[in-house]
Every structure is written in structure tokens, then in C-alpha cells.
Design a protein around this motif. Structure first.
Motif, PDB file in Angstrom:
ATOM      1  N   SER A   1      54.364  41.146   9.210  1.00 27.28           N
ATOM      2  CA  SER A   1      54.482  39.391   8.528  1.00 27.28           C
ATOM      3  C   SER A   1      53.967  39.735   6.900  1.00 27.28           C
ATOM      4  O   SER A   1      54.931  39.843   6.000  1.00 27.28           O
TER       5      SER A   1
ATOM      6  N   ARG B   1      56.523  41.651   3.930  1.00 27.64           N
ATOM      7  CA  ARG B   1      56.432  39.529   3.374  1.00 27.64           C
ATOM      8  C   ARG B   1      57.582  39.210   4.097  1.00 27.64           C
ATOM      9  O   ARG B   1      58.602  38.823   3.036  1.00 27.64           O
ATOM     10  N   ILE B   2      57.741  38.668   5.269  1.00 30.29           N
ATOM     11  CA  ILE B   2      58.686  38.319   5.946  1.00 30.29           C
ATOM     12  C   ILE B   2      58.940  36.732   5.180  1.00 30.29           C
ATOM     13  O   ILE B   2      59.890  36.552   5.531  1.00 30.29           O
ATOM     14  N   VAL B   3      57.539  36.157   5.173  1.00 29.94           N
ATOM     15  CA  VAL B   3      57.815  34.883   5.075  1.00 29.94           C
ATOM     16  C   VAL B   3      58.180  34.084   3.814  1.00 29.94           C
ATOM     17  O   VAL B   3      59.388  33.483   3.733  1.00 29.94           O
ATOM     18  N   GLU B   4      57.689  35.042   2.993  1.00 33.78           N
ATOM     19  CA  GLU B   4      58.242  35.020   1.797  1.00 33.78           C
ATOM     20  C   GLU B   4      59.702  35.077   1.681  1.00 33.78           C
ATOM     21  O   GLU B   4      60.352  34.465   0.342  1.00 33.78           O
ATOM     22  N   ALA B   5      60.096  36.832   1.863  1.00 31.54           N
ATOM     23  CA  ALA B   5      61.765  36.825   1.611  1.00 31.54           C
ATOM     24  C   ALA B   5      62.593  35.759   3.001  1.00 31.54           C
ATOM     25  O   ALA B   5      63.790  35.116   2.457  1.00 31.54           O
ATOM     26  N   ASP B   6      62.107  34.789   3.399  1.00 29.72           N
ATOM     27  CA  ASP B   6      62.668  33.907   4.753  1.00 29.72           C
ATOM     28  C   ASP B   6      61.973  32.882   3.413  1.00 29.72           C
ATOM     29  O   ASP B   6      64.035  32.125   3.568  1.00 29.72           O
ATOM     30  N   GLN B   7      61.793  31.836   3.072  1.00 30.88           N
ATOM     31  CA  GLN B   7      61.728  31.010   2.244  1.00 30.88           C
ATOM     32  C   GLN B   7      62.929  31.097   1.404  1.00 30.88           C
ATOM     33  O   GLN B   7      63.106  30.947   0.637  1.00 30.88           O
TER      34      GLN B   7
ATOM     35  N   MET C   1      65.322  33.146   0.382  1.00 31.34           N
ATOM     36  CA  MET C   1      66.886  33.006   1.010  1.00 31.34           C
ATOM     37  C   MET C   1      67.814  31.917   1.910  1.00 31.34           C
ATOM     38  O   MET C   1      68.167  31.279   1.818  1.00 31.34           O
ATOM     39  N   ARG C   2      66.730  31.162   2.349  1.00 31.92           N
ATOM     40  CA  ARG C   2      67.174  29.432   2.748  1.00 31.92           C
ATOM     41  C   ARG C   2      66.957  28.508   1.423  1.00 31.92           C
ATOM     42  O   ARG C   2      67.344  27.941   1.310  1.00 31.92           O
TER      43      ARG C   2
ATOM     44  N   TYR D   1      69.222  34.292  -2.732  1.00 35.28           N
ATOM     45  CA  TYR D   1      69.440  35.953  -2.325  1.00 35.28           C
ATOM     46  C   TYR D   1      70.937  36.401  -3.584  1.00 35.28           C
ATOM     47  O   TYR D   1      72.360  35.118  -2.857  1.00 35.28           O
TER      48      TYR D   1
END
Ligand SMILES: NC(=O)C1=CN([C@@H]2O[C@H](COP(=O)(O)OP(=O)(O)OC[C@H]3O[C@@H](n4cnc5c(N)ncnc54)[C@H](O)[C@@H]3O)[C@@H](O)[C@H]2O)C=CC1
Ligand SMILES: O=C(O)C(=O)CO
Length: 386
Positions: free
Chosen positions: A133, A137-143, A145-146, A150
Motif C-alpha cells: 500500500s 500509494r494505494i490509499v492516496e490513489a483510492d482517495q 478516485m473517490r 481522475y
């Protein structure tokens, strides 16, 4: 003293009074106690962390044994109260027992159990998840997107670190550290550098054999190195995961001087105990080095984070869930209950706390032994011959 708090009672007519300060997953641990003549009282109070006074009220005038949690402060006050109540057995529902004053338990003749082995792979898997993660940078990327940010693929969008062929550093290559190292080596073909007070012979043999296997298949072999100092690991590794016990030798093991010698783009993971890292120093380091990333399961002042940590995009933070798989949590409950039951029944102590599988087999009766008592020697408890 605090008022008695809400309790669930199992097998009220049982001969031995056993208390659990929390409800725990699964039903086997309850069955094992109640089938063995224990009256089990489980504290169902919604308060997350019980105080010493709360636990004194739970112990009461008569208590043969008690199962406690890593969030509780087990010292002289509680162990002497347990002794006065006729008790001889305590088990943490955890492998780590830095919340327990073992000297105080020794003085009061109380056996201290813990739950090794059953958390090893689950905890290592969470450390591996934090590594990925943070590196990708999984969490940054998830945030992102949400948040609807993007707009399409871009060459620089959330560029992170490749693990393959890089060096993984492990500090504390015991059960969990070694399992984590194997995951990173086997899964991502990373090279290993580790620091521990003891040689991790089985881990070294594994890396050697895996390296030979890769070479025989025309791939770059993986390598291992046992570092002479912790600083060697910090300087050389691209990913560093912390897995030592927490004691005087590991308190603030990661401090400003040691952060300064780490690579600017390193990934640091902690699924051991929060105070192993000087968290305020870490926040400053994260601010000054945006490409440095951390994955944290544990915090210096749980349940709190040090000021500034929550704002850092280069930190992935989860609430002490490394052992949170159903199988592991049920197994921890079973081992903790069997530690207490075994001591009450006068059973000997299991010979190898690294091999606790016989206690976890749902289809067989557990061996007549305490799975893991950390002060067995000090109390002169006999060892199981099984
Ligand atoms: N985040 C979580 O949910 C969990 C955290 N833990 C933590 O992980 C710790 C390790 O667990 P295990 O691997 O089962 O224990 P272990 O006893 O197998 O491994 C600990 C290792 O740390 C090494 N060590 C001790 N002092 C050291 C020092 N000064 N420098 C370097 N290495 C040192 C020991 O030699 C040993 O190899 C536990 O004590 C607990 O605090 C464990 C399970 C879950
Ligand atoms: O067993 C331990 O030491 C834990 O931290 C439980 O998750």
C-alpha cells in the motif's frame, strides 16, 4: 473502586471461576473452559479499554484465572489482587506482553500466558499489505478516485516503488519477521538484509534454497545478509519492516538519527509496537521527505496518533489490525483460555511455543498442557513431555 460492570455468565455452577475482560471470537474457547468445570464470566461492558479499577472489580473476592487484553495495564495492583482472590493464572490474548509486568506476576506466583505462533502468518500478511500500500500509494490513489479527481491516464500519476530486485530489511527476524521476509522474497524476489540478536538460520536456509531454485530456472537469484548493526539495514534496505519485541532495547529504535541514514525513497513498515518508532520524529521526517513512505499498524500512544501524522499523504495508517483474521483471533482466544485452564488444572507447560498447532485442531481434544507460559522457568513450572 469502580462498580461491577456488565457480565455474561457461562456454566454458573462450575468449580473454577475464570474471567475474561473481553468477549473473544469463536465458541471453542468457551466450550473448552465450561467443559472443564469452569464458571466463565465474560465482561460485556462497551468500554473499549478497561482501567485497573474496572479489572479489580472483575477479579472480586474469588477468581482462579483471568484472560486479559494487550490494552490493559497488568502490574502489581492486579496481580496481587488476583493472588488475594486465590488466582494463579493470567493470559494475555496476544503474543506481545509489554503491557504485563512479569516481575510483579512472579512476585505473586501468577503464571503469565501469551499466544505465539497463531498470529505469525496473519500479522506478516498485514505487514506485506502495508508495504504494498505504501510502495504503490494505494490509499492516496483510492482517495483521489473517490474525490472524482481522475481525468485519465497520465505518465506521472501516482508513480511509486517497484519491489522486485530491491532489498527488504527486517529488524527482528523472529516468527513474524521471518514469515514477512519469506513473503517478500518469494513473492517479489527481493534480497534480504536482517538484524536480530540471534541468527535466523531457517530463514537463511530458505533464501539460499530459493536463490538456487531461481538460478536453476535462469532467473536472478535472491541473496541474504545478516547485518552486524541495525544501521547497516537502515542504510541498505529499500523496504524496512520492524518486528522486534518492545522492550528497553527497542524503545524508539527508529529515532531522528536513524531516520536520517535511511534512503530518501525508502518504505518503513511497523506492525510490532508503536513505541519502537519515535512517532514525532517520524512525522517530521515524512514532512521533509515526501518520497519516504510508511505503513503503520501500531502507534506510540494508541489509540491516538501524534499530531500531524493523519495529514501525511505518505503514511498509510490502520488501527492495530495485523492479527485480525478470523482463524487467528479464534486461535488466540483458544490459546489464552488453555493457558489459564492448564495452570488451574496443574498441567505442565508445552515444550515448544513455536509449535502450537495441536492446541488449534478443532477435531481433537487439546494436549493436557499450557500452550505458552512466559514465566514458567521463574515459577518453576514443569515442562510437558508430550
Ligand atoms: N500489530 C500486531 O497486531 C501484532 C504485533 N505483534 C508484535 O510483534 C512482536 C514479535 O512477535 P513474534 O515474531 O511472534 O515474536 P518473536 O519472539 O518470535 O520475535 C521477536 C524477535 O525480536 C528480536 N529482538 C529482540 N530484541 C531485539 C533488538 N534489540 N534488536 C533486534 N531484534 C530484537 C528477538 O531476538 C526475536 O527474534 C510481538 O512481541 C508483538 O509486540 C505480534 C502480533 C500481532
Ligand atoms: O498479539 C499481539 O501482540 C498483538 O498485537 C495482537 O494483535
Amino acid at each position: 473502586m469502580a462498580k461491577p460492570i456488565s457480565m455474561e455468565v457461562w456454566n454458573p455452577s462450575g468449580k473454577y471461576r475464570v474471567v475474561s475482560t473481553k468477549s473473544m471470537p469463536g465458541a471453542r474457547w468457551i466450550r473448552l473452559l465450561t467443559d472443564n468445570d469452569c464458571r466463565l464470566e465474560i465482561c460485556t461492558d462497551p468500554k473499549t479499554i478497561l482501567s485497573v479499577d474496572d479489572i479489580l472489580a472483575l477479579i472480586g473476592d474469588r477468581c482462579d484465572g483471568i484472560i486479559g487484553q494487550l490494552t490493559e495495564d497488568w502490574g502489581e495492583v492486579l496481580f496481587s489482587a488476583l493472588k488475594r482472590a486465590g488466582g494463579t493464572a493470567f493470559s494475555n490474548m496476544a503474543v506481545g506482553y509489554n503491557n504485563v509486568d512479569v516481575e510483579a506476576a512472579n512476585r505473586n506466583g501468577i503464571a503469565v500466558g501469551n499466544t505465539p505462533g497463531v498470529l505469525t502468518e496473519t500479522t506478516a500478511e498485514l505487514a506485506a499489505s502495508l508495504t504494498l500500500s505504501a510502495a504503490r500509494r494505494i490509499v492516496e490513489a483510492d482517495q483521489f478516485m473517490r474525490a472524482g479527481l481522475y481525468e485519465g491516464w497520465l505518465p506521472y500519476l501516482f508513480v511509486g516503488n517497484l519491489l522486485k530486485g530491491q532489498t527488504v530489511g527486517v529488524i527482528g527476524a523472529g516468527r513474524i519477521g521471518s514469515a514477512y521476509a519469506r513473503m517478500m522474497i518469494e513473492g517479489f524476489k527481493m534480497n534480504l538484509i536482517y538484524y536480530d540478536l540471534y541468527q535466523a538460520t531457517r530463514l537463511e536456509k530458505f533464501v539460499t534454497a530459493y536463490g538456487q531454485f531461481l538460478k536453476a530456472n535462469g532467473e536472478q537469484p535472491v541473496t541474504w545478509k545478516r547485518a552486524a548493526t541495525m544501521e547497516d539495514v537502515l542504510r541498505e534496505a529499500d523496504v524496512i519492516s520492524l518486528h522486534p519485541v518492545l522492550d528497553k532495547t527497542t524503545y524508539h529504535l527508529i529515532n531522528p538519527e536513524r531516520l536520517a541514514i535511511m534512503k530518501k525513497e525508502a518504505v518503513l513498515v511497523n506492525a510490532s509496537r508503536g513505541p519502537v518508532i519515535d512517532e514525532l520524529a517520524l512525522v517530521e521526517h515524512l514532512k521533509a521527505n515526501p518520497m519516504f513512505r510508511v505503513g503503520l499498524d501500531v502507534f506510540e500512544d494508541e489509540p491516538y496518533m501524534k499530531p500531524g501524522l493523519a495529514d501525511m499523504k505518505n503514511a498509510v495508517v490502520v488501527p492495530h489490525i495485523a492479527s485480525a483474521s478470523k482463524w487467528t483471533r479464534e486461535g488466540m482466544a483458544t490459546l489464552a483460555a488453555l493457558n489459564v485452564l492448564g495452570k488451574i488444572k496443574g498441567y505442565p507447560v508445552w515444550g515448544n511455543p513455536n509449535q502450537v498447532e495441536p492446541f488449534l485442531n478443532e477435531n481433537a481434544a487439546p494436549p493436557p498442557a499450557c500452550p505458552s507460559i512466559v514465566n514458567a522457568k521463574q515459577l518453576g513450572l514443569p515442562s510437558s513431555k508430550l
